[in-house]
Each structure stands twice: as structure tokens, then as C-alpha cells.
Design a protein around this motif. Sequence first.
Motif, PDB file in Angstrom:
ATOM      1  N   LEU A  52      -6.031  -8.491   9.503  1.00  8.04           N
ATOM      2  CA  LEU A  52      -4.875  -8.045  10.276  1.00  8.04           C
ATOM      3  C   LEU A  52      -3.582  -8.259   9.501  1.00  8.04           C
ATOM      4  O   LEU A  52      -2.679  -7.419   9.539  1.00  8.04           O
ATOM      5  CB  LEU A  52      -4.824  -8.769  11.619  1.00  8.04           C
ATOM      6  CG  LEU A  52      -5.970  -8.456  12.579  1.00  8.04           C
ATOM      7  CD1 LEU A  52      -5.852  -9.294  13.837  1.00  8.04           C
ATOM      8  CD2 LEU A  52      -6.003  -6.979  12.912  1.00  8.04           C
ATOM      9  N   ILE A  53      -3.495  -9.366   8.774  1.00  7.72           N
ATOM     10  CA  ILE A  53      -2.320  -9.618   7.929  1.00  7.72           C
ATOM     11  C   ILE A  53      -2.244  -8.578   6.819  1.00  7.72           C
ATOM     12  O   ILE A  53      -1.180  -8.039   6.524  1.00  7.72           O
ATOM     13  CB  ILE A  53      -2.354 -11.049   7.373  1.00  7.72           C
ATOM     14  CG1 ILE A  53      -2.149 -12.049   8.516  1.00  7.72           C
ATOM     15  CG2 ILE A  53      -1.298 -11.251   6.289  1.00  7.72           C
ATOM     16  CD1 ILE A  53      -2.437 -13.487   8.145  1.00  7.72           C
ATOM     17  N   ALA A  54      -3.398  -8.270   6.208  1.00 11.75           N
ATOM     18  CA  ALA A  54      -3.435  -7.261   5.144  1.00 11.75           C
ATOM     19  C   ALA A  54      -3.026  -5.888   5.673  1.00 11.75           C
ATOM     20  O   ALA A  54      -2.318  -5.137   4.990  1.00 11.75           O
ATOM     21  CB  ALA A  54      -4.825  -7.207   4.521  1.00 11.75           C
ATOM     22  N   LEU A  55      -3.466  -5.546   6.882  1.00  8.54           N
ATOM     23  CA  LEU A  55      -3.058  -4.274   7.495  1.00  8.54           C
ATOM     24  C   LEU A  55      -1.546  -4.215   7.663  1.00  8.54           C
ATOM     25  O   LEU A  55      -0.912  -3.199   7.376  1.00  8.54           O
ATOM     26  CB  LEU A  55      -3.710  -4.111   8.865  1.00  8.54           C
ATOM     27  CG  LEU A  55      -5.138  -3.632   8.889  1.00  8.54           C
ATOM     28  CD1 LEU A  55      -5.720  -3.784  10.289  1.00  8.54           C
ATOM     29  CD2 LEU A  55      -5.217  -2.190   8.450  1.00  8.54           C
ATOM     30  N   SER A  56      -0.971  -5.305   8.133  1.00 10.03           N
ATOM     31  CA  SER A  56       0.485  -5.353   8.325  1.00 10.03           C
ATOM     32  C   SER A  56       1.213  -5.169   7.001  1.00 10.03           C
ATOM     33  O   SER A  56       2.180  -4.415   6.913  1.00 10.03           O
ATOM     34  CB  SER A  56       0.900  -6.689   8.939  1.00 10.03           C
ATOM     35  OG  SER A  56       0.305  -6.855  10.183  1.00 10.03           O
ATOM     36  N   LEU A  57       0.748  -5.865   5.987  1.00  7.77           N
ATOM     37  CA  LEU A  57       1.383  -5.757   4.670  1.00  7.77           C
ATOM     38  C   LEU A  57       1.238  -4.348   4.102  1.00  7.77           C
ATOM     39  O   LEU A  57       2.183  -3.805   3.525  1.00  7.77           O
ATOM     40  CB  LEU A  57       0.798  -6.786   3.709  1.00  7.77           C
ATOM     41  CG  LEU A  57       1.169  -8.235   3.991  1.00  7.77           C
ATOM     42  CD1 LEU A  57       0.378  -9.174   3.073  1.00  7.77           C
ATOM     43  CD2 LEU A  57       2.650  -8.456   3.820  1.00  7.77           C
ATOM     44  N   GLY A  58       0.081  -3.756   4.265  1.00 12.67           N
ATOM     45  CA  GLY A  58      -0.139  -2.403   3.765  1.00 12.67           C
ATOM     46  C   GLY A  58       0.783  -1.394   4.423  1.00 12.67           C
ATOM     47  O   GLY A  58       1.386  -0.550   3.749  1.00 12.67           O
ATOM     48  N   ALA A  59       0.912  -1.463   5.735  1.00 11.38           N
ATOM     49  CA  ALA A  59       1.811  -0.541   6.446  1.00 11.38           C
ATOM     50  C   ALA A  59       3.259  -0.773   6.021  1.00 11.38           C
ATOM     51  O   ALA A  59       4.020   0.183   5.809  1.00 11.38           O
ATOM     52  CB  ALA A  59       1.661  -0.713   7.955  1.00 11.38           C
ATOM     53  N   ALA A  60       3.640  -2.036   5.863  1.00 17.79           N
ATOM     54  CA  ALA A  60       5.018  -2.342   5.450  1.00 17.79           C
ATOM     55  C   ALA A  60       5.289  -1.839   4.040  1.00 17.79           C
ATOM     56  O   ALA A  60       6.369  -1.298   3.755  1.00 17.79           O
ATOM     57  CB  ALA A  60       5.267  -3.851   5.531  1.00 17.79           C
ATOM     58  N   LEU A  61       4.321  -1.984   3.135  1.00 15.77           N
ATOM     59  CA  LEU A  61       4.504  -1.501   1.762  1.00 15.77           C
ATOM     60  C   LEU A  61       4.608   0.019   1.714  1.00 15.77           C
ATOM     61  O   LEU A  61       5.415   0.568   0.960  1.00 15.77           O
ATOM     62  CB  LEU A  61       3.361  -1.990   0.866  1.00 15.77           C
ATOM     63  CG  LEU A  61       3.408  -3.471   0.500  1.00 15.77           C
ATOM     64  CD1 LEU A  61       2.125  -3.880  -0.222  1.00 15.77           C
ATOM     65  CD2 LEU A  61       4.625  -3.779  -0.356  1.00 15.77           C
ATOM     66  N   LEU A  62       3.798   0.704   2.499  1.00 12.87           N
ATOM     67  CA  LEU A  62       3.902   2.170   2.546  1.00 12.87           C
ATOM     68  C   LEU A  62       5.271   2.590   3.055  1.00 12.87           C
ATOM     69  O   LEU A  62       5.902   3.491   2.509  1.00 12.87           O
ATOM     70  CB  LEU A  62       2.820   2.749   3.458  1.00 12.87           C
ATOM     71  CG  LEU A  62       1.477   3.022   2.819  1.00 12.87           C
ATOM     72  CD1 LEU A  62       0.445   3.371   3.872  1.00 12.87           C
ATOM     73  CD2 LEU A  62       1.590   4.142   1.808  1.00 12.87           C
ATOM     74  N   HIS A  63       5.741   1.925   4.089  1.00 13.75           N
ATOM     75  CA  HIS A  63       7.056   2.254   4.645  1.00 13.75           C
ATOM     76  C   HIS A  63       8.159   1.960   3.635  1.00 13.75           C
ATOM     77  O   HIS A  63       9.053   2.773   3.424  1.00 13.75           O
ATOM     78  CB  HIS A  63       7.288   1.470   5.937  1.00 13.75           C
ATOM     79  CG  HIS A  63       8.619   1.727   6.565  1.00 13.75           C
ATOM     80  ND1 HIS A  63       9.074   2.998   6.846  1.00 13.75           N
ATOM     81  CD2 HIS A  63       9.600   0.892   6.955  1.00 13.75           C
ATOM     82  CE1 HIS A  63      10.264   2.921   7.391  1.00 13.75           C
ATOM     83  NE2 HIS A  63      10.618   1.652   7.462  1.00 13.75           N
ATOM     84  N   HIS A  64       8.080   0.828   2.988  1.00 15.10           N
ATOM     85  CA  HIS A  64       9.104   0.445   2.007  1.00 15.10           C
ATOM     86  C   HIS A  64       9.107   1.409   0.818  1.00 15.10           C
ATOM     87  O   HIS A  64      10.159   1.842   0.364  1.00 15.10           O
ATOM     88  CB  HIS A  64       8.867  -0.985   1.528  1.00 15.10           C
ATOM     89  CG  HIS A  64       9.865  -1.437   0.509  1.00 15.10           C
ATOM     90  ND1 HIS A  64      11.171  -1.723   0.829  1.00 15.10           N
ATOM     91  CD2 HIS A  64       9.747  -1.631  -0.826  1.00 15.10           C
ATOM     92  CE1 HIS A  64      11.812  -2.082  -0.267  1.00 15.10           C
ATOM     93  NE2 HIS A  64      10.977  -2.034  -1.281  1.00 15.10           N
TER      94      HIS A  64
END
Length: 135
Positions: free
Chosen positions: A93-105
Amino acid sequence: MRAWTALLCAIALEVTGTLSLKVFTSAAAGPGLELILTYALLAASYVLLSRAFRQIPVAVAFAVWEAAGLILITGLGALILGEHLTPTQLGALIALSLGAALLHHGTRHAPRPATPPPGVTDQPRALPGIRQEPA
């Protein structure tokens, strides 16, 4: 801003629809109005997601929709339904959050060219074999 509102509403509808599947399948009664409600919630989620795609890049909108949906469904499943979370699942779940944030950034800061690349003109290109009338 409307696109992000549509995306957040799509996430809420997806989470509600998905959790209702679990709740309704554990009920003793057969499928009926509950199943129609679940389908309607999920369909409405996709409609709002498609509206978010109009202004938010597909990769960002879909990643946020999926990641937030999975995080909320997993968290609510643990809180409401008593499902157990392992450390591996929490890490995912943490990795999912980071992945979505990196795509957005990465998408938000993409430079846009101020001038068209060399060789690109505003004139429409003639198609082979098609006669075009002068303007």
C-alpha cells in the motif's frame, strides 16, 4: 479543479461499490436490488473517471484512482470487515502511494515546448490522392 473533484468522487463511488460487493455477498438473501446498486455505483465511478481524463493525464488519474481505491478498500476492509493486514500488504500500500505520487509529480512538471518543433507548420497536410480546393 473540477477534474480532481470528479476523480475524488469516482474514488468514493468505486470504494463504496466494491465494499458493497463484500457486504451483499455475505447476506443470506440472493442478488437483487443490492447487485443493481453495486453495478450503478461502479458504473458512475467509471463515468466520473472518464471526466477526470479530460484534464488530468490518463496515467496520473488512473494511478490515483487505483491506488487510493485500493488503500481505502484495504483499510476499510480491516476496520469494518475485520480483515487482517500483513506487513507485506502494508508495504504494498505504501508502494502504491509512492507510485501514484511519482507519476503525478513527473507529469505535472513536464516542460511544454514554447514553439513547434522544426518542420511543423500550421498548414494542414494534403493527403495523397485527394484533391483539395484552395481556401
